[in-house]
Design an enzyme around this catalytic site. Structure first.
Site, short mmCIF file in Angstrom:
data_model
loop_
_atom_site.label_atom_id
_atom_site.label_comp_id
_atom_site.label_asym_id
_atom_site.label_seq_id
_atom_site.Cartn_x
_atom_site.Cartn_y
_atom_site.Cartn_z
CB THR A 68 -0.98 -0.03 1.19
OG1 THR A 68 -1.88 1.06 1.09
CG2 THR A 68 -0.25 0.00 2.51
CE LYS A 72 -1.11 0.60 -3.85
NZ LYS A 72 -2.50 0.78 -4.34
CG ASP A 109 -4.59 -1.45 -6.57
OD1 ASP A 109 -5.13 -2.09 -5.65
OD2 ASP A 109 -3.65 -0.66 -6.38
CB ALA A 138 -5.05 3.42 -5.98
#
Length: 289
Positions: A68, A72, A109, A138
């Site tokens: 997280t 990333k 994701d 994300a």
């Protein structure tokens, strides 16, 4: 050596990490399947990430990790390979060990984000537009997934230049747009045309609205009639953004749906079996408590 190292295990890493619901999800599936395995959480910073990967690489019971914020992209040069999905997105949220010991980065994701939308995306639309807030790891996955599914994008971020570069990298074709974050916080009198046959999506792909972060300021005059509002924040499960969306008459999707979807892909990578998805409702009830 801790007890967790005595069986195959995986974990979620990041900074902060205490808010992560991944241990609940994977632990639920491990218990349901009766696996001799475990899943935990560990705080890892940008500074300690290289040591973490090097140490984990030498532990045969370590099956991989979910990643997280803010790791990333930082993890990429520490891995042996990236799969095509991670290469296309340019961010990794899952690392797993192959049979030959190589550490491979992937990104679940995109698949997790799309999962609750699949029934809608199976239909034909005259036009698809998504307004996306955020340009982190994300958001990269979400942009890639929506471009692949024929969306025109408006990407809003504090750093418009970074947002513009992200679109140039991941969505070089098509007519896409960027906007400052404040654009959606202020009311608009823009007259939306007939949206019949169109699909409008509004996505919070930022940490705004998460516990400990400022709220996401969004004026609902920017939401076309019939919009679907999707917030990837999972703590709280029902954000102020989603509550306001419901009051504005929009269909909403919680970040828990994405979290479970992406976790299911990672679970199979870690433990070699599919999770028991027939108990999703029970799992979601557990995550909401």
């Amino acid at each position: 050596m801790s007890d967790v190292d005595e069986v195959p295990y995986a974990e979620v890493i990041g900074d902060p990490i205490s808010q992560s619901k991944s241990p609940v999800i994977h632990g639920f599936w491990i218990e349901r399947l009766g696996l001799k395995a475990s899943y935990g959480a560990r705080r890892v910073t940008n500074e300690t990430l290289p040591e973490y990967i090097a140490t984990s690489r030498g532990n045969a019971n370590w099956q991989g990790c979910n990643i997280t914020m803010p790791l990333k992209e930082a993890v990429i040069p520490l891995l042996d390979d990236l799969d095509p999905v991670a290469k296309a997105i340019g961010a990794v949220n899952t690392v797993y060990r192959e049979a030959d010991g190589k550490l491979v980065g992937t990104n679940t994701d995109a698949g997790g984000f799309l999962e609750p939308l699949l029934g809608i995306l199976d239909k034909q639309h005259l036009f698809r537009m998504a307004r996306i807030i955020g340009n982190g790891g994300a958001a990269r996955a979400i942009v890639a997934a929506l471009v692949e599914n024929g969306f025109t994008l408006v990407l809003a971020a504090r750093n418009v230049g970074k947002a513009r570069n992200l679109l140039a990298e991941l969505a070089p074709d098509g007519e896409h747009y960027t906007a400052p974050l404040a654009h959606f916080a202020e009311a608009t009198d823009f007259p939306f045309d007939d949206r019949k046959g169109c699909l409008d999506l509004i996505v919070n792909a930022s940490p705004l609205g998460m516990k400990g972060n400022p709220p996401l300021l969004f004026d609902w005059s920017h939401a076309p009639p019939g919009s679907i509002v999707y917030d990837i924040v999972t703590s709280p499960a029902e954000t102020q953004f989603l509550e306001a969306a419901s009051k504005a008459g929009c269909q909403t999707i919680s970040g828990l749906a994405m979290l479970v979807g992406q976790a299911a892909i990672a679970f199979e990578k870690f433990f070699g079996v599919q999770p028991p998805r027939d108990c999703d409702e029970q799992l979601l009830d557990l995550l909401r408590t």
